[in-house]
Design a protein around this motif. Structure first.
Motif, short mmCIF file in Angstrom:
data_model
loop_
_atom_site.label_atom_id
_atom_site.label_comp_id
_atom_site.label_asym_id
_atom_site.label_seq_id
_atom_site.Cartn_x
_atom_site.Cartn_y
_atom_site.Cartn_z
N LEU A 195 15.19 72.54 16.97
CA LEU A 195 14.11 71.73 17.51
C LEU A 195 12.81 71.96 16.75
O LEU A 195 12.05 71.03 16.48
N GLY A 196 12.55 73.22 16.41
CA GLY A 196 11.30 73.60 15.75
C GLY A 196 10.41 74.38 16.70
O GLY A 196 10.13 73.92 17.81
N VAL A 197 9.99 75.56 16.27
CA VAL A 197 9.19 76.44 17.13
C VAL A 197 7.89 75.78 17.54
O VAL A 197 7.50 75.80 18.72
N GLY A 198 7.17 75.18 16.58
CA GLY A 198 5.90 74.55 16.89
C GLY A 198 6.04 73.45 17.92
O GLY A 198 5.22 73.31 18.83
N ARG A 199 7.10 72.70 17.80
CA ARG A 199 7.33 71.60 18.74
C ARG A 199 7.61 72.14 20.14
O ARG A 199 7.09 71.63 21.13
N LEU B 160 11.72 84.72 17.52
CA LEU B 160 11.65 83.42 16.85
C LEU B 160 10.38 82.68 17.21
O LEU B 160 9.67 82.14 16.34
N LEU B 161 10.05 82.64 18.51
CA LEU B 161 8.88 81.88 18.95
C LEU B 161 7.56 82.49 18.46
O LEU B 161 6.62 81.77 18.15
N ALA B 162 7.51 83.82 18.39
CA ALA B 162 6.28 84.48 17.95
C ALA B 162 6.20 84.60 16.43
O ALA B 162 5.12 84.85 15.88
N GLY B 163 7.34 84.45 15.77
CA GLY B 163 7.36 84.63 14.32
C GLY B 163 7.15 86.07 13.92
O GLY B 163 6.60 86.35 12.85
N PRO C 62 9.03 90.17 13.81
CA PRO C 62 10.33 90.85 13.83
C PRO C 62 10.48 91.87 14.95
O PRO C 62 11.60 92.23 15.30
N ASP C 63 9.36 92.36 15.48
CA ASP C 63 9.41 93.38 16.52
C ASP C 63 9.28 92.73 17.90
O ASP C 63 8.38 91.93 18.14
N THR C 64 10.19 93.10 18.82
CA THR C 64 10.22 92.44 20.13
C THR C 64 8.96 92.73 20.95
O THR C 64 8.44 91.84 21.63
N VAL C 65 8.46 93.96 20.90
CA VAL C 65 7.25 94.30 21.64
C VAL C 65 6.07 93.49 21.13
O VAL C 65 5.29 92.91 21.90
N ASP C 66 5.92 93.41 19.82
CA ASP C 66 4.84 92.61 19.23
C ASP C 66 4.99 91.14 19.60
O ASP C 66 4.00 90.45 19.88
N ALA C 67 6.24 90.66 19.60
CA ALA C 67 6.48 89.25 19.93
C ALA C 67 6.10 88.96 21.38
O ALA C 67 5.45 87.94 21.67
N ALA C 68 6.48 89.86 22.30
CA ALA C 68 6.14 89.66 23.71
C ALA C 68 4.63 89.65 23.90
O ALA C 68 4.08 88.80 24.61
N ALA C 69 3.94 90.59 23.25
CA ALA C 69 2.49 90.66 23.37
C ALA C 69 1.82 89.39 22.83
O ALA C 69 0.92 88.83 23.46
N GLU C 70 2.30 88.93 21.69
CA GLU C 70 1.71 87.72 21.09
C GLU C 70 1.92 86.50 21.97
O GLU C 70 0.99 85.72 22.19
N LEU C 71 3.12 86.33 22.48
CA LEU C 71 3.39 85.18 23.34
C LEU C 71 2.53 85.20 24.60
O LEU C 71 2.13 84.16 25.12
N SER C 72 2.21 86.40 25.09
CA SER C 72 1.41 86.50 26.32
C SER C 72 -0.06 86.21 26.09
O SER C 72 -0.85 86.21 27.04
#
Length: 315
Positions: A192-196, A216-219, A221-231
Motif C-alpha cells: 500500500l505504501g507507508v506514507g499512504r 516499517l511504519l516508523a522507518g 530498525p529498532d522496535t523501541v525507537d519505532a514505538a517512540a517515533e510513532l507515538s
C-alpha cells in the motif's frame, strides 16, 4: 503524518458503559499443521481443520471473551457461509452485523503451520467478500451506544474499504468516539505504501502494530525507537512483540515494557488479534494502558496454545 494538536488529550477516553464496535474482515480459515518443510511436488502429511477467522472478527471474539463491554462486529461475508459465521460470532458472545455480499464468496485463508518451527505460520489469502465492505455499509446509527471504534488494518487494502474507513472515522470524531487501528500485515502495508497508510490513519487515538509493522511504519530498525517515533503522531502506541511482550509508548517515548506470558506454542495464528481484543476490552472498562497490555499478553499466550485464531469456547 503530523503530530496531534497541542490541545488534544494524550490518551483516549471511552464513553463509560458503551459497546466496542469492531469493523473488519471475517474469514474462513483452513489450518494445515505439518511437521518440517513442505515436500515440493508431492504429499506432505498434515492435520487440517476448517475454523472461523478473520483479523477483525477474531479481535471481536477475544474482546468478548475478556468480558466487560458489549462487542459488536461489522463485516461482509458471502451467502455461502453467512449463517455459519453468524452462529460462530453469536456463540462467542459477539453481536454480528454482517452484510451478505450478493456476488463474492466469503474470504478464505489457508494457514500453513510448521509444528517443527515454533508453530510459525504462512498465510495464503483470498480476501473474497471481506474487502468489498464499502461506505454504503456504514451508517451513523452504528455508533449508537458505542464507546469505542476499532478498525482492522485489512480495511486499508482495498478502495471500497478505505472509503468506509473515511466515513466511519469522520462519524466517530463527530460523536467523540475514540478510534483504534491494528495495521494487520507488514506485507500489505509495504504494498500500500507507508506514507499512504499514515495519512489514512490521521487523527486516530490508538495504534496497535506488530514489531515488524512498527519498524516499517516508523522507518527505523529498532522496535523501541519505532514505538517512540510513532507515538509522536498517535497519542497511544502499543507494539506487540510476541514472545518479547509489548511496548507502551506515549508522547515520543516508551513508557512501559510489558513482559510476555510463557506458553507452549501450538499455533501462533491469531495471537496478535487476541492481544488486541483483550487490550481493548480492558481499556474500555477503565484499565490503564499498561494493565490492558498485560491482559493482551495473557490472551496472546492463551491463543498460541490452541489451534485456530478464536478463543476456545467452554464445554
Amino acid at each position: 503524518m503530523t503530530s496531534p494538536p497541542p490541545g488534544r488529550s494524550p490518551g483516549p477516553a471511552p464513553v463509560p458503559g458503551g459497546a466496542l464496535l469492531v469493523v473488519g474482515d471475517v474469514i474462513t480459515d483452513v489450518v494445515a499443521r505439518h511437521r518440517g518443510p513442505l515436500a515440493a511436488g508431492t504429499d506432505t502429511a498434515a492435520a487440517v481443520r476448517t475454523v472461523p477467522g478473520g483479523a477483525g472478527a477474531n479481535v471481536a471474539c477475544w474482546a468478548a471473551r475478556q468480558g466487560g463491554p458489549e462487542v459488536r462486529f461489522l463485516g461482509r461475508v458471502g451467502a455461502d457461509s453467512a449463517a455459519w459465521h453468524e452462529r460462530e460470532l453469536v456463540a462467542s458472545g459477539v453481536r454480528p452485523l454482517l452484510v451478505v455480499d450478493p456476488l463474492a464468496p466469503t474470504g478464505t485463508v489457508i494457514c500453513l503451520v510448521d509444528t517443527d518451527d515454533s508453530a510459525e505460520r504462512t498465510f495464503l489469502t483470498d480476501s473474497g467478500a471481506s474487502l468489498r465492505l464499502d461506505a454504503g455499509d456504514w451508517s451513523r446509527e452504528l455508533l449508537d451506544g458505542v464507546a469505542w471504534l476499532h478498525l482492522s488494518g485489512y480495511l486499508f487494502f482495498s478502495a471500497p474499504c478505505r472509503a468506509l474507513v473515511a466515513v466511519a472515522v469522520r462519524s466517530a470524531r463527530a460523536c467523540g468516539v475514540p478510534v483504534s487501528v491494528d495495521p494487520a500485515s507488514a506485507g500489505f502495508l509495504a504494498e500500500l505504501g507507508v506514507g499512504r497508510f499514515l495519512a489514512l490513519i490521521e487523527g486516530i487515538d490508538v495504534l496497535l502494530p506488530s514489531r515488524d509493522e512498527a519498524r516499517l511504519l516508523a522507518g527505523l530498525p529498532d522496535t523501541v525507537d519505532a514505538a517512540a517515533e510513532l507515538s509522536r503522531h498517535v497519542p497511544l502506541v502499543v507494539v506487540k512483540q510476541g514472545d518479547a511482550g509489548a511496548l507502551v509508548a506515549r508522547s515520543g517515548a516508551v513508557r512501559a515494557r510489558i513482559p510476555a506470558r510463557s506458553a507452549a506454542a501450538v499455533d501462533t495464528t491469531g495471537a496478535g488479534d487476541a492481544f488486541t481484543g483483550a487490550f481493548l476490552a480492558t481499556l474500555i472498562t477503565g484499565g490503564r494502558p499498561e494493565e490492558a497490555a498485560a491482559e493482551g499478553c495473557r490472551a496472546g499466550a492463551r491463543a498460541v496454545e490452541q489451534v485456530g485464531a478464536r478463543p476456545r469456547r467452554e464445554a
